[in-house]
Design a protein around this motif. Sequence first.
Motif, PDB file in Angstrom:
ATOM      1  N   PRO A 128       0.827  -1.206   0.000  1.00  0.00           N
ATOM      2  CA  PRO A 128       0.000   0.000   0.000  1.00  0.00           C
ATOM      3  C   PRO A 128       0.864   1.258   0.000  1.00  0.00           C
ATOM      4  N   ILE A 129       0.323   2.351  -0.497  1.00  0.00           N
ATOM      5  CA  ILE A 129       1.079   3.592  -0.607  1.00  0.00           C
ATOM      6  C   ILE A 129       1.661   4.014   0.731  1.00  0.00           C
ATOM      7  N   ALA A 130       0.899   3.831   1.815  1.00  0.00           N
ATOM      8  CA  ALA A 130       1.357   4.268   3.132  1.00  0.00           C
ATOM      9  C   ALA A 130       2.549   3.471   3.645  1.00  0.00           C
ATOM     10  N   LEU A 131       2.849   2.329   3.035  1.00  0.00           N
ATOM     11  CA  LEU A 131       3.987   1.514   3.468  1.00  0.00           C
ATOM     12  C   LEU A 131       5.139   1.503   2.461  1.00  0.00           C
ATOM     13  N   LEU A 132       5.061   2.345   1.450  1.00  0.00           N
ATOM     14  CA  LEU A 132       6.126   2.352   0.441  1.00  0.00           C
ATOM     15  C   LEU A 132       7.473   2.719   1.046  1.00  0.00           C
ATOM     16  N   ALA A 133       7.495   3.715   1.935  1.00  0.00           N
ATOM     17  CA  ALA A 133       8.770   4.126   2.540  1.00  0.00           C
ATOM     18  C   ALA A 133       9.383   2.985   3.334  1.00  0.00           C
ATOM     19  N   GLU A 134       8.558   2.243   4.085  1.00  0.00           N
ATOM     20  CA  GLU A 134       9.072   1.110   4.856  1.00  0.00           C
ATOM     21  C   GLU A 134       9.636   0.025   3.942  1.00  0.00           C
ATOM     22  N   ALA A 135       8.945  -0.223   2.819  1.00  0.00           N
ATOM     23  CA  ALA A 135       9.419  -1.241   1.886  1.00  0.00           C
ATOM     24  C   ALA A 135      10.750  -0.836   1.261  1.00  0.00           C
ATOM     25  N   ASN A 136      10.866   0.423   0.846  1.00  0.00           N
ATOM     26  CA  ASN A 136      12.122   0.888   0.270  1.00  0.00           C
ATOM     27  C   ASN A 136      13.237   0.919   1.302  1.00  0.00           C
ATOM     28  N   ALA A 137      12.887   1.217   2.558  1.00  0.00           N
ATOM     29  CA  ALA A 137      13.891   1.212   3.622  1.00  0.00           C
ATOM     30  C   ALA A 137      14.387  -0.205   3.899  1.00  0.00           C
ATOM     31  N   ALA A 138      13.497  -1.190   3.840  1.00  0.00           N
ATOM     32  CA  ALA A 138      13.928  -2.577   4.025  1.00  0.00           C
ATOM     33  C   ALA A 138      14.916  -2.977   2.944  1.00  0.00           C
ATOM     34  N   ARG A 139      14.645  -2.551   1.739  1.00  0.00           N
ATOM     35  CA  ARG A 139      15.574  -2.824   0.634  1.00  0.00           C
ATOM     36  C   ARG A 139      16.928  -2.166   0.892  1.00  0.00           C
ATOM     37  N   GLN A 140      16.912  -0.937   1.389  1.00  0.00           N
ATOM     38  CA  GLN A 140      18.166  -0.233   1.676  1.00  0.00           C
ATOM     39  C   GLN A 140      18.920  -0.860   2.852  1.00  0.00           C
ATOM     40  N   THR A 141      18.181  -1.436   3.792  1.00  0.00           N
ATOM     41  CA  THR A 141      18.841  -2.114   4.912  1.00  0.00           C
ATOM     42  C   THR A 141      19.717  -3.251   4.402  1.00  0.00           C
ATOM     43  N   VAL A 142      19.197  -4.004   3.446  1.00  0.00           N
ATOM     44  CA  VAL A 142      19.988  -5.088   2.845  1.00  0.00           C
ATOM     45  C   VAL A 142      21.204  -4.522   2.124  1.00  0.00           C
ATOM     46  N   ARG A 143      20.979  -3.488   1.314  1.00  0.00           N
ATOM     47  CA  ARG A 143      22.076  -2.922   0.523  1.00  0.00           C
ATOM     48  C   ARG A 143      23.174  -2.361   1.422  1.00  0.00           C
ATOM     49  N   GLN A 144      22.774  -1.612   2.455  1.00  0.00           N
ATOM     50  CA  GLN A 144      23.772  -1.006   3.336  1.00  0.00           C
ATOM     51  C   GLN A 144      24.485  -2.067   4.174  1.00  0.00           C
ATOM     52  N   GLY A 145      23.742  -3.086   4.595  1.00  0.00           N
ATOM     53  CA  GLY A 145      24.373  -4.160   5.355  1.00  0.00           C
ATOM     54  C   GLY A 145      25.409  -4.899   4.536  1.00  0.00           C
ATOM     55  N   LEU A 146      25.099  -5.123   3.268  1.00  0.00           N
ATOM     56  CA  LEU A 146      26.042  -5.830   2.400  1.00  0.00           C
ATOM     57  C   LEU A 146      27.267  -4.980   2.080  1.00  0.00           C
ATOM     58  N   ARG A 147      27.120  -3.663   2.152  1.00  0.00           N
ATOM     59  CA  ARG A 147      28.289  -2.814   1.921  1.00  0.00           C
ATOM     60  C   ARG A 147      29.352  -3.009   2.996  1.00  0.00           C
ATOM     61  N   LEU A 148      28.927  -3.445   4.166  1.00  0.00           N
ATOM     62  CA  LEU A 148      29.888  -3.658   5.252  1.00  0.00           C
ATOM     63  C   LEU A 148      30.837  -4.805   4.954  1.00  0.00           C
ATOM     64  N   GLY A 149      30.294  -5.874   4.366  1.00  0.00           N
ATOM     65  CA  GLY A 149      31.147  -7.044   4.166  1.00  0.00           C
ATOM     66  C   GLY A 149      31.166  -7.626   2.777  1.00  0.00           C
ATOM     67  N   GLY A 150      30.225  -7.197   1.919  1.00  0.00           N
ATOM     68  CA  GLY A 150      30.131  -7.790   0.597  1.00  0.00           C
ATOM     69  C   GLY A 150      31.378  -7.634  -0.262  1.00  0.00           C
ATOM     70  N   PRO A 151      31.846  -6.395  -0.496  1.00  0.00           N
ATOM     71  CA  PRO A 151      33.052  -6.235  -1.317  1.00  0.00           C
ATOM     72  C   PRO A 151      34.270  -6.938  -0.727  1.00  0.00           C
ATOM     73  N   LEU A 152      34.417  -6.867   0.615  1.00  0.00           N
ATOM     74  CA  LEU A 152      35.548  -7.534   1.260  1.00  0.00           C
ATOM     75  C   LEU A 152      35.456  -9.043   1.078  1.00  0.00           C
ATOM     76  N   ALA A 153      34.228  -9.581   1.216  1.00  0.00           N
ATOM     77  CA  ALA A 153      34.043 -11.020   1.027  1.00  0.00           C
ATOM     78  C   ALA A 153      34.344 -11.422  -0.410  1.00  0.00           C
ATOM     79  N   GLY A 154      33.927 -10.582  -1.361  1.00  0.00           N
ATOM     80  CA  GLY A 154      34.210 -10.877  -2.763  1.00  0.00           C
ATOM     81  C   GLY A 154      35.698 -10.881  -3.055  1.00  0.00           C
ATOM     82  N   ALA A 155      36.421  -9.875  -2.504  1.00  0.00           N
ATOM     83  CA  ALA A 155      37.867  -9.820  -2.714  1.00  0.00           C
ATOM     84  C   ALA A 155      38.557 -11.024  -2.076  1.00  0.00           C
TER      85      ALA A 155
END
Length: 423
Positions: A128-155
């Motif tokens: 629903p429109i009223a939950l769009l911000a929460e949905a996009n924030a959940a997506r960003q939580t994954v992206r930001q969390g992976l920035r902590l270890g993703g590139p290092l793990a790949g290297a």
Amino acid sequence: MHTVLRRPDFRLLFGALVASMTAESILVLALAIWVKDLTGSDGMAGAVIFAVVAPKTLAPLVGWVVDRHRRKPFFVVANVVAAALLIPLLTVRTSADVWIVYLVGACYGLSSIALNAAISGLIRTLVPIALLAEANAARQTVRQGLRLGGPLAGAALYAAAGGWALTVIGITGFVVAAAVAALLRAAEPGAPSRLGRTPAELSAGLRHLTTEPALRRALLGYGLASLVIGFTEALLFAYVERGLDRPSAFVGVLFSVQGVGGLVGALVSPVAVRRVGEVGALAAGVGLFGAAALTLTYPSLWLAVTALLLAGLSLPLTTVGLHTLVQRRTAPALIGRATAASDALVSAPQAVSIGTGALLVAVLDYRVLFLFVGVVTLAAAGYLWRGRRFSPPLARPGIPTQRRPPTGDHADHEVVASTRRDR
């Protein structure tokens, strides 16, 4: 954020995003390292990132393709295609095969545009429109969390097992994402109405962004900031080496600190959108980045940590604010083209500013350039903040755990009615 994660349909999409984003986070930087290892050239390694970013110029065409299909099937197929595009990497052995990495990088960049546009439309369909911000924030939580270890793990994975292991994990991530997304029960309308191939249809997303008041304000302000934000990519290396007197590898530590700030920003961004609206949240994000840039005009380790936390905090605020605004102010039938066009309008100035910053830091003091970045971004934040009236916050009513999303003409009417109220 817990409200949107209680919805079974969004939890499935969230699981698919975790799989695909994990593959992405370990892949791109590691491909550049792979090319550096094969050729010994920093320039050729950097060209991998350019190959991934260059397809942004085709964003309007990709958005048009996305809007011609239903969201769920397209998302599933796009993940399968992304996995298939990585298979040629298994044949790379010597420097003579580097062209394969570039070709795969370009094709992967093209598929990522399609995936982002499809995800935006799918979220708009499921939530629903009223939950769009929460949905996009959940997506960003994954992206930001992976920035902590993703590139290092790949290297680390590349160093331990080579490029083939990266390729296998990337393929697996996209295949898992497709399999999980296939379980979604998205209540979508039938096949979208057939779109023409005229320039007007291809540019409809861009035209919508420039004529809708809130979107126009957001993209003008954020576009201005993007013209200098990319400077910091090169300035950080100068700051670390000349200011902190530490090796350039210490930049990786600061990026980890930025990742911590990004996680916090992802958690608070829905609150910001509810309090000050999407344009207001975007203004806050740009303003925090400006404050971070000004903090970096004086070399100090503790100030550096503070600045990178602020910069990390700013990224989800700007991303969630902009994505939510595009989803809320765009009819579902147009959202693929609008999302692709907005991504291109933001990423193109950033790409130019990265190159410009690399040139300027060679002839000007990095402190002067950080001051310039801070002043410009704070000015852009002020322009955005004055325009927050264009997107007043939505009241957040009691929302059921699961709701059949609006479809077809009713969905379009809901967006149009919301836009007229907010104007």
